[in-house]
Design a protein around this motif. Structure first.
Motif, mmCIF file in Angstrom:
data_model
loop_
_atom_site.group_PDB
_atom_site.id
_atom_site.type_symbol
_atom_site.label_atom_id
_atom_site.label_comp_id
_atom_site.label_asym_id
_atom_site.label_seq_id
_atom_site.Cartn_x
_atom_site.Cartn_y
_atom_site.Cartn_z
ATOM 1 N N GLU A 10 0.824 -1.212 0.000
ATOM 2 C CA GLU A 10 0.000 0.000 0.000
ATOM 3 C C GLU A 10 0.859 1.264 0.000
ATOM 4 O OE1 GLU A 10 0.241 -1.377 4.374
ATOM 5 O OE2 GLU A 10 0.115 -2.277 2.357
ATOM 6 N N ILE A 11 2.033 1.196 0.626
ATOM 7 C CA ILE A 11 2.932 2.355 0.612
ATOM 8 C C ILE A 11 3.562 2.503 -0.772
ATOM 9 C CG2 ILE A 11 4.988 3.402 1.629
ATOM 10 C CD1 ILE A 11 4.309 1.996 4.242
ATOM 11 N N GLY A 12 3.945 1.376 -1.367
ATOM 12 C CA GLY A 12 4.474 1.416 -2.728
ATOM 13 C C GLY A 12 3.478 2.001 -3.707
ATOM 14 N N ALA A 13 2.207 1.651 -3.542
ATOM 15 C CA ALA A 13 1.164 2.190 -4.421
ATOM 16 C C ALA A 13 1.009 3.692 -4.226
ATOM 17 C CB ALA A 13 -0.160 1.479 -4.147
ATOM 18 N N ALA A 14 1.111 4.141 -2.974
ATOM 19 C CA ALA A 14 1.017 5.580 -2.693
ATOM 20 C C ALA A 14 2.199 6.326 -3.307
ATOM 21 C CB ALA A 14 0.967 5.809 -1.185
ATOM 22 N N PHE A 15 3.390 5.722 -3.256
ATOM 23 C CA PHE A 15 4.571 6.335 -3.862
ATOM 24 C C PHE A 15 4.401 6.443 -5.379
ATOM 25 C CE2 PHE A 15 8.108 5.438 -0.503
ATOM 26 C CZ PHE A 15 7.343 6.058 0.458
ATOM 27 N N ASP A 16 3.899 5.374 -6.001
ATOM 28 C CA ASP A 16 3.682 5.386 -7.456
ATOM 29 C C ASP A 16 2.676 6.462 -7.859
ATOM 30 O OD1 ASP A 16 5.446 3.392 -8.199
ATOM 31 O OD2 ASP A 16 3.976 1.780 -7.960
ATOM 32 N N ALA A 17 1.586 6.551 -7.106
ATOM 33 C CA ALA A 17 0.540 7.521 -7.429
ATOM 34 C C ALA A 17 1.058 8.944 -7.325
ATOM 35 C CB ALA A 17 -0.666 7.325 -6.508
ATOM 36 N N LYS A 18 1.843 9.225 -6.286
ATOM 37 C CA LYS A 18 2.397 10.572 -6.114
ATOM 38 C C LYS A 18 3.404 10.889 -7.220
ATOM 39 C CE LYS A 18 1.751 13.331 -3.576
ATOM 40 N NZ LYS A 18 1.009 14.623 -3.648
ATOM 41 N N ALA A 19 4.237 9.926 -7.580
ATOM 42 C CA ALA A 19 5.218 10.152 -8.643
ATOM 43 C C ALA A 19 4.526 10.449 -9.971
ATOM 44 C CB ALA A 19 6.134 8.942 -8.779
ATOM 45 N N LYS A 20 3.467 9.710 -10.271
ATOM 46 C CA LYS A 20 2.716 9.933 -11.512
ATOM 47 C C LYS A 20 2.082 11.316 -11.518
ATOM 48 C CE LYS A 20 -0.840 7.796 -14.420
ATOM 49 N NZ LYS A 20 -1.812 6.682 -14.546
ATOM 50 N N GLN A 21 1.542 11.711 -10.376
ATOM 51 C CA GLN A 21 0.904 13.026 -10.255
ATOM 52 C C GLN A 21 1.910 14.150 -10.470
ATOM 53 O OE1 GLN A 21 -0.660 13.720 -6.316
ATOM 54 N NE2 GLN A 21 -0.800 15.915 -6.652
ATOM 55 N N LEU A 22 3.123 13.980 -9.957
ATOM 56 C CA LEU A 22 4.118 15.047 -9.993
ATOM 57 C C LEU A 22 4.898 15.110 -11.297
ATOM 58 C CD1 LEU A 22 5.596 14.734 -6.391
ATOM 59 C CD2 LEU A 22 4.104 16.551 -7.244
ATOM 60 N N SER A 23 5.215 13.950 -11.864
ATOM 61 C CA SER A 23 6.132 13.936 -12.999
ATOM 62 C C SER A 23 5.508 14.460 -14.288
ATOM 63 C CB SER A 23 6.675 12.520 -13.223
ATOM 64 O OG SER A 23 5.622 11.628 -13.531
ATOM 65 N N LYS A 24 4.222 14.230 -14.487
ATOM 66 C CA LYS A 24 3.592 14.636 -15.750
ATOM 67 C C LYS A 24 3.601 16.151 -15.969
ATOM 68 C CE LYS A 24 -0.463 13.673 -18.605
ATOM 69 N NZ LYS A 24 -1.761 12.984 -18.689
ATOM 70 N N PRO A 25 3.177 16.966 -14.986
ATOM 71 C CA PRO A 25 3.167 18.412 -15.237
ATOM 72 C C PRO A 25 4.522 19.090 -15.048
ATOM 73 C CG PRO A 25 2.257 17.955 -13.068
ATOM 74 C CD PRO A 25 2.550 16.628 -13.700
ATOM 75 N N ARG A 26 5.498 18.369 -14.503
ATOM 76 C CA ARG A 26 6.757 19.022 -14.147
ATOM 77 C C ARG A 26 7.458 19.631 -15.354
ATOM 78 N NH1 ARG A 26 8.891 15.671 -10.582
ATOM 79 N NH2 ARG A 26 8.587 17.134 -8.870
ATOM 80 N N LYS A 27 7.450 18.925 -16.479
ATOM 81 C CA LYS A 27 8.195 19.392 -17.652
ATOM 82 C C LYS A 27 7.633 20.694 -18.222
ATOM 83 C CE LYS A 27 9.501 14.662 -18.945
ATOM 84 N NZ LYS A 27 8.808 14.017 -17.814
ATOM 85 N N LYS A 28 6.347 20.957 -17.964
ATOM 86 C CA LYS A 28 5.718 22.159 -18.519
ATOM 87 C C LYS A 28 5.551 23.265 -17.482
ATOM 88 C CE LYS A 28 3.039 19.454 -21.878
ATOM 89 N NZ LYS A 28 1.674 19.109 -22.358
ATOM 90 N N ARG A 29 5.948 22.983 -16.266
ATOM 91 C CA ARG A 29 5.687 23.947 -15.202
ATOM 92 C C ARG A 29 6.573 25.175 -15.344
ATOM 93 N NH1 ARG A 29 5.987 21.596 -9.366
ATOM 94 N NH2 ARG A 29 8.218 21.825 -9.696
ATOM 95 N N GLN A 30 5.982 26.322 -15.123
ATOM 96 C CA GLN A 30 6.705 27.585 -15.182
ATOM 97 C C GLN A 30 7.136 28.007 -13.778
ATOM 98 O OE1 GLN A 30 7.423 29.184 -18.169
ATOM 99 N NE2 GLN A 30 6.634 27.233 -18.939
ATOM 100 N N PRO A 31 8.181 28.842 -13.678
ATOM 101 C CA PRO A 31 8.570 29.351 -12.367
ATOM 102 C C PRO A 31 7.413 30.114 -11.726
ATOM 103 C CG PRO A 31 10.264 29.819 -13.998
ATOM 104 C CD PRO A 31 9.074 29.300 -14.749
ATOM 105 N N PRO A 32 7.352 30.157 -10.402
ATOM 106 C CA PRO A 32 6.247 30.846 -9.732
ATOM 107 C C PRO A 32 6.265 32.346 -10.017
ATOM 108 C CG PRO A 32 7.953 30.271 -8.164
ATOM 109 C CD PRO A 32 8.305 29.583 -9.440
ATOM 110 N N GLU A 33 5.113 32.960 -9.934
ATOM 111 C CA GLU A 33 5.020 34.408 -10.120
ATOM 112 C C GLU A 33 5.888 35.101 -9.088
ATOM 113 O OE1 GLU A 33 1.596 37.916 -10.307
ATOM 114 O OE2 GLU A 33 1.020 35.798 -10.289
#
Length: 338
Positions: A10-33
């Motif tokens: 269950e912890i491994g699944a939580a780690f996978d879910a968080k990684a998927k959530q974070l990695s997809k938008p990271r490449k397009k993310r702009q610096p904060p205002e």
């Protein structure tokens, strides 16, 4: 007792879910205002100082979005400093020895500290009250000093690295349970850092960095090339780069996509104690025996040298508008726009 081997599913699944959530938008993310540009780094100057601790190496962390700094000192104390108000918020006592490392939780009012007493402690950073004076959790199990603490991207777990040649994963829930431990290193660890996606972990041991798959506890890569012992490491927020600093005065940059060292900063005038990317990954701060410096991460040119004496810890604040430096004299120095 030694923790059970292996990561619960269950912890491994939580780690996978968080990684998927974070990695997809990271490449397009702009610096904060309001992110500081290179022209704002050059005029950085001292905006506040605080005699946080007695003499001895001091570590420091800054909150990624709030004006809060935390320092740990050889006097065994953790000090919370309100950068906006330019005053100390609380002094946290409980370690039976010097504090070696600190990490501010990005989403909970908490700070994690590691000490020479072989334990890590989780404290409240809430202003005032008894809750801010006593540790909420004590994470034990090590037989020697805790030399590194790093928070997982879920915010629910942390890893401690120790001079006892092991690293361990802990639950930051009510009991502070030790989930697993990985020992048998060739020497004591000098530090650790989670990759921002939370699936791999970097540990400094001797003149190398060992990269681990946290789910399988497999050593998936070993980064070698330093002539001296690696003393600090930090991943960039985009997940592509790792910075390492060593006792030989070298700072090396590694491309994790190629598992290769692609750049080395000019040799410092002494051992490197700290490296820290800002939260947008545009700048790298380096703390060394001869002071602190800030580099940009495109061409890796030096934007600013801060001659405030030796820096045993460095950390960027929100939008890279503030840089905190901690010294061997126990002092915290905050740099910002004049």
């Amino acid at each position: 007792a030694e923790a059970a081997a292996g990561l619960p599913a269950e912890i491994g699944a939580a780690f996978d879910a968080k990684a998927k959530q974070l990695s997809k938008p990271r490449k397009k993310r702009q610096p904060p205002e309001g992110q500081a540009d290179a022209d704002a780094i050059a005029p950085l100057s001292v905006v506040a100082t605080h005699g946080a601790h007695g003499a001895g190496a001091t570590c420091v962390a800054m909150h990624p979005s709030e004006g809060l700094a935390a320092t740990g000192g050889a006097d065994g104390k953790v000090v919370l400093y309100d950068a906006a108000a330019s005053k100390a918020r609380a002094t946290l006592s409980g370690h039976a020895g010097g504090v070696t490392c600190v990490a501010l939780h990005p989403s909970r009012a908490a700070v994690l500290s590691g000490g020479a007493d072989g334990v890590a402690k989780l404290w409240s950073t809430a202003a005032g009250g008894k809750k801010a004076a006593a540790a909420q959790l004590t994470l034990g199990g090590h037989a020697a000093a805790v030399t590194g603490v790093t928070l997982h991207a879920t915010g629910d777990y942390a890893v401690t690295a120790s001079a006892d040649k092991s690293w361990a994963l802990h639950d930051l829930g009510e009991r502070g349970e030790r989930i697993l431990s990985v020992g048998g290193a060739e020497g004591g660890y000098a530090g650790c850092a989670f990759h921002p996606d939370g699936l791999i972990l970097g540990t400094a041991v001797g003149a190398a960095v060992r990269v681990w798959d946290v789910k399988s506890q497999a050593n998936v890569a070993t980064l070698e090339g330093h002539a001296g012992a690696v003393q600090c490491l930090n991943f960039s927020e985009n997940g592509f780069y790792l910075a390492t600093g060593a006792a030989d005065g070298a700072v090396k940059l590694w491309d994790l996509r190629k598992i290769a060292n692609f750049h080395e900063l000019p040799q410092s005038g002494g051992p490197i104690s700290a490296v820290h990317f800002d939260y947008a990954g545009q700048y790298l701060a380096v703390g060394a025996a001869d002071g602190a410096a800030v580099y940009e991460t495109k061409g890796w040119s030096c934007l600013k040298t801060l001659d405030g004496g030796g820096a045993t810890g460095v950390a960027f604040g929100a939008r890279a508008a503030t840089l905190a430096a901690a010294g061997p004299d126990g002092k915290l120095t905050l740099y910002g726009a004049p």
